[in-house]
Design a protein around this motif. Structure first.
Motif, PDB file in Angstrom:
ATOM      1  N   VAL A   6       0.847  -1.190   0.000  1.00 26.20           N
ATOM      2  CA  VAL A   6       0.000   0.000   0.000  1.00 26.20           C
ATOM      3  C   VAL A   6       0.884   1.242   0.000  1.00 26.20           C
ATOM      4  O   VAL A   6       1.895   1.296   0.701  1.00 26.20           O
ATOM      5  CB  VAL A   6      -0.913   0.016   1.249  1.00 26.20           C
ATOM      6  CG1 VAL A   6      -1.768   1.271   1.292  1.00 26.20           C
ATOM      7  CG2 VAL A   6      -1.783  -1.241   1.301  1.00 26.20           C
ATOM      8  N   VAL A   7       0.479   2.238  -0.784  1.00 31.15           N
ATOM      9  CA  VAL A   7       1.142   3.539  -0.767  1.00 31.15           C
ATOM     10  C   VAL A   7       0.235   4.508  -0.021  1.00 31.15           C
ATOM     11  O   VAL A   7      -0.950   4.636  -0.341  1.00 31.15           O
ATOM     12  CB  VAL A   7       1.419   4.060  -2.197  1.00 31.15           C
ATOM     13  CG1 VAL A   7       2.078   5.436  -2.145  1.00 31.15           C
ATOM     14  CG2 VAL A   7       2.280   3.079  -2.986  1.00 31.15           C
ATOM     15  N   LYS A 105      -2.580   3.969  -3.204  1.00 29.86           N
ATOM     16  CA  LYS A 105      -2.679   2.719  -3.978  1.00 29.86           C
ATOM     17  C   LYS A 105      -2.706   1.551  -3.007  1.00 29.86           C
ATOM     18  O   LYS A 105      -2.104   1.609  -1.938  1.00 29.86           O
ATOM     19  CB  LYS A 105      -1.487   2.556  -4.930  1.00 29.86           C
ATOM     20  CG  LYS A 105      -1.538   3.474  -6.131  1.00 29.86           C
ATOM     21  CD  LYS A 105      -0.405   3.181  -7.100  1.00 29.86           C
ATOM     22  CE  LYS A 105      -0.715   1.912  -7.867  1.00 29.86           C
ATOM     23  NZ  LYS A 105       0.278   1.614  -8.894  1.00 29.86           N
ATOM     24  N   TYR A 106      -3.385   0.500  -3.420  1.00 27.71           N
ATOM     25  CA  TYR A 106      -3.443  -0.746  -2.646  1.00 27.71           C
ATOM     26  C   TYR A 106      -3.218  -1.843  -3.675  1.00 27.71           C
ATOM     27  O   TYR A 106      -4.111  -2.137  -4.473  1.00 27.71           O
ATOM     28  CB  TYR A 106      -4.815  -0.867  -1.982  1.00 27.71           C
ATOM     29  CG  TYR A 106      -4.980  -2.058  -1.063  1.00 27.71           C
ATOM     30  CD1 TYR A 106      -4.922  -1.891   0.310  1.00 27.71           C
ATOM     31  CD2 TYR A 106      -5.195  -3.330  -1.569  1.00 27.71           C
ATOM     32  CE1 TYR A 106      -5.090  -2.968   1.165  1.00 27.71           C
ATOM     33  CE2 TYR A 106      -5.353  -4.412  -0.723  1.00 27.71           C
ATOM     34  CZ  TYR A 106      -5.301  -4.230   0.638  1.00 27.71           C
ATOM     35  OH  TYR A 106      -5.459  -5.304   1.485  1.00 27.71           O
ATOM     36  N   ASN A 107      -1.995  -2.384  -3.678  1.00 28.00           N
ATOM     37  CA  ASN A 107      -1.588  -3.272  -4.775  1.00 28.00           C
ATOM     38  C   ASN A 107      -1.961  -2.592  -6.085  1.00 28.00           C
ATOM     39  O   ASN A 107      -1.719  -1.412  -6.257  1.00 28.00           O
ATOM     40  CB  ASN A 107      -2.209  -4.663  -4.646  1.00 28.00           C
ATOM     41  CG  ASN A 107      -1.546  -5.493  -3.566  1.00 28.00           C
ATOM     42  OD1 ASN A 107      -0.411  -5.237  -3.183  1.00 28.00           O
ATOM     43  ND2 ASN A 107      -2.252  -6.474  -3.060  1.00 28.00           N
ATOM     44  N   GLU A 108      -2.551  -3.313  -6.981  1.00 32.65           N
ATOM     45  CA  GLU A 108      -2.972  -2.717  -8.259  1.00 32.65           C
ATOM     46  C   GLU A 108      -4.493  -2.700  -8.380  1.00 32.65           C
ATOM     47  O   GLU A 108      -5.027  -2.565  -9.482  1.00 32.65           O
ATOM     48  CB  GLU A 108      -2.362  -3.492  -9.432  1.00 32.65           C
ATOM     49  CG  GLU A 108      -0.839  -3.443  -9.476  1.00 32.65           C
ATOM     50  CD  GLU A 108      -0.279  -2.016  -9.534  1.00 32.65           C
ATOM     51  OE1 GLU A 108      -0.837  -1.183 -10.273  1.00 32.65           O
ATOM     52  OE2 GLU A 108       0.711  -1.749  -8.832  1.00 32.65           O
ATOM     53  N   ILE A 118      -9.776   3.905  -4.599  1.00 33.33           N
ATOM     54  CA  ILE A 118      -8.402   3.472  -4.861  1.00 33.33           C
ATOM     55  C   ILE A 118      -8.306   3.125  -6.348  1.00 33.33           C
ATOM     56  O   ILE A 118      -9.138   2.376  -6.835  1.00 33.33           O
ATOM     57  CB  ILE A 118      -8.026   2.227  -4.019  1.00 33.33           C
ATOM     58  CG1 ILE A 118      -8.163   2.521  -2.520  1.00 33.33           C
ATOM     59  CG2 ILE A 118      -6.613   1.779  -4.342  1.00 33.33           C
ATOM     60  CD1 ILE A 118      -7.984   1.300  -1.647  1.00 33.33           C
ATOM     61  N   PRO A 119      -7.317   3.651  -7.063  1.00 32.77           N
ATOM     62  CA  PRO A 119      -6.303   4.593  -6.598  1.00 32.77           C
ATOM     63  C   PRO A 119      -6.893   5.975  -6.341  1.00 32.77           C
ATOM     64  O   PRO A 119      -7.946   6.324  -6.869  1.00 32.77           O
ATOM     65  CB  PRO A 119      -5.297   4.629  -7.741  1.00 32.77           C
ATOM     66  CG  PRO A 119      -6.055   4.208  -8.954  1.00 32.77           C
ATOM     67  CD  PRO A 119      -7.144   3.290  -8.485  1.00 32.77           C
ATOM     68  N   HIS A 123      -4.455  12.678  -5.846  1.00 27.95           N
ATOM     69  CA  HIS A 123      -3.038  12.672  -5.479  1.00 27.95           C
ATOM     70  C   HIS A 123      -2.157  12.155  -6.616  1.00 27.95           C
ATOM     71  O   HIS A 123      -1.030  12.598  -6.778  1.00 27.95           O
ATOM     72  CB  HIS A 123      -2.798  11.848  -4.214  1.00 27.95           C
ATOM     73  CG  HIS A 123      -3.146  12.572  -2.962  1.00 27.95           C
ATOM     74  ND1 HIS A 123      -2.677  13.832  -2.660  1.00 27.95           N
ATOM     75  CD2 HIS A 123      -3.951  12.235  -1.933  1.00 27.95           C
ATOM     76  CE1 HIS A 123      -3.158  14.226  -1.493  1.00 27.95           C
ATOM     77  NE2 HIS A 123      -3.945  13.267  -1.030  1.00 27.95           N
ATOM     78  N   LEU A 124      -2.666  11.237  -7.403  1.00 23.35           N
ATOM     79  CA  LEU A 124      -1.850  10.684  -8.478  1.00 23.35           C
ATOM     80  C   LEU A 124      -1.722  11.629  -9.663  1.00 23.35           C
ATOM     81  O   LEU A 124      -0.686  11.661 -10.323  1.00 23.35           O
ATOM     82  CB  LEU A 124      -2.436   9.347  -8.958  1.00 23.35           C
ATOM     83  CG  LEU A 124      -2.240   8.173  -8.007  1.00 23.35           C
ATOM     84  CD1 LEU A 124      -2.965   6.951  -8.535  1.00 23.35           C
ATOM     85  CD2 LEU A 124      -0.769   7.873  -7.800  1.00 23.35           C
ATOM     86  N   PHE A 125      -2.778  12.392  -9.955  1.00 20.73           N
ATOM     87  CA  PHE A 125      -2.794  13.126 -11.213  1.00 20.73           C
ATOM     88  C   PHE A 125      -2.957  14.633 -11.105  1.00 20.73           C
ATOM     89  O   PHE A 125      -2.637  15.354 -12.044  1.00 20.73           O
ATOM     90  CB  PHE A 125      -3.914  12.573 -12.104  1.00 20.73           C
ATOM     91  CG  PHE A 125      -3.806  11.094 -12.329  1.00 20.73           C
ATOM     92  CD1 PHE A 125      -2.726  10.550 -12.985  1.00 20.73           C
ATOM     93  CD2 PHE A 125      -4.784  10.249 -11.840  1.00 20.73           C
ATOM     94  CE1 PHE A 125      -2.624   9.175 -13.178  1.00 20.73           C
ATOM     95  CE2 PHE A 125      -4.691   8.870 -12.025  1.00 20.73           C
ATOM     96  CZ  PHE A 125      -3.609   8.340 -12.703  1.00 20.73           C
TER      97      PHE A 125
END
Length: 138
Positions: A6-7, A105-108, A118-119, A123-125
């Motif tokens: 997990v991130v 993220k939690y695995n994929e 999730i994702p 925060h990612l984009f």
């Protein structure tokens, strides 16, 4: 359940921000999770609300036996223990906070519920500070 990668992204803009982040990481470990990597601290301006308090942020990779919802409950409990009184999902807006912990993220897996996505797409984009912190984690 086996160990899940997990991130997390953590932030604080009240009190001793670095100490708050370190305490939150310790509480995450105390809850039975294994922290495998931590980013450098990054100072940033508040996003999506106005405040004179800057944020200190950090990213972490943990390994957990908890499901996504169990992990969410765990981190929401840590936030409450540390004095966070308002949650942006409940209040409908952002404000200053002692601690904020987000599952990025939690695995994929791709997961969406009323409480958790999730994702974590913002925060990612969308958020520059997040992209800086997460560049070596994603």
């Amino acid at each position: 359940m086996s160990q899940q990668k997990v991130v997390l992204l953590l932030g604080s803009n009240l009190g001793d921000q670095k100490k708050n982040l370190e305490l939150a990481l310790q509480k995450i470990t105390d809850a039975g999770n294994n922290i495998s990597q931590i980013s450098e601290f990054l100072m940033s301006d508040p996003v999506e609300f106005v405040s004179s308090n800057i944020f200190c942020n950090i990213a972490a990779i943990i390994f957990t036996h908890l499901s996504p919802i169990q992990l969410l409950d765990c981190i929401k409990g840590i936030e409450a223990e540390m004095g966070r009184v308002n949650d942006s999902k409940v209040s409908g807006g952002y404000s200053d906070r002692v601690i904020d912990i987000d599952i990025i993220k939690y695995n994929e897996i791709i997961f969406s519920s009323e409480r958790l996505e999730i994702p974590h797409k913002k925060h990612l984009f969308e958020r520059e500070f997040s992209r800086i912190l997460l560049k070596d984690f994603i």
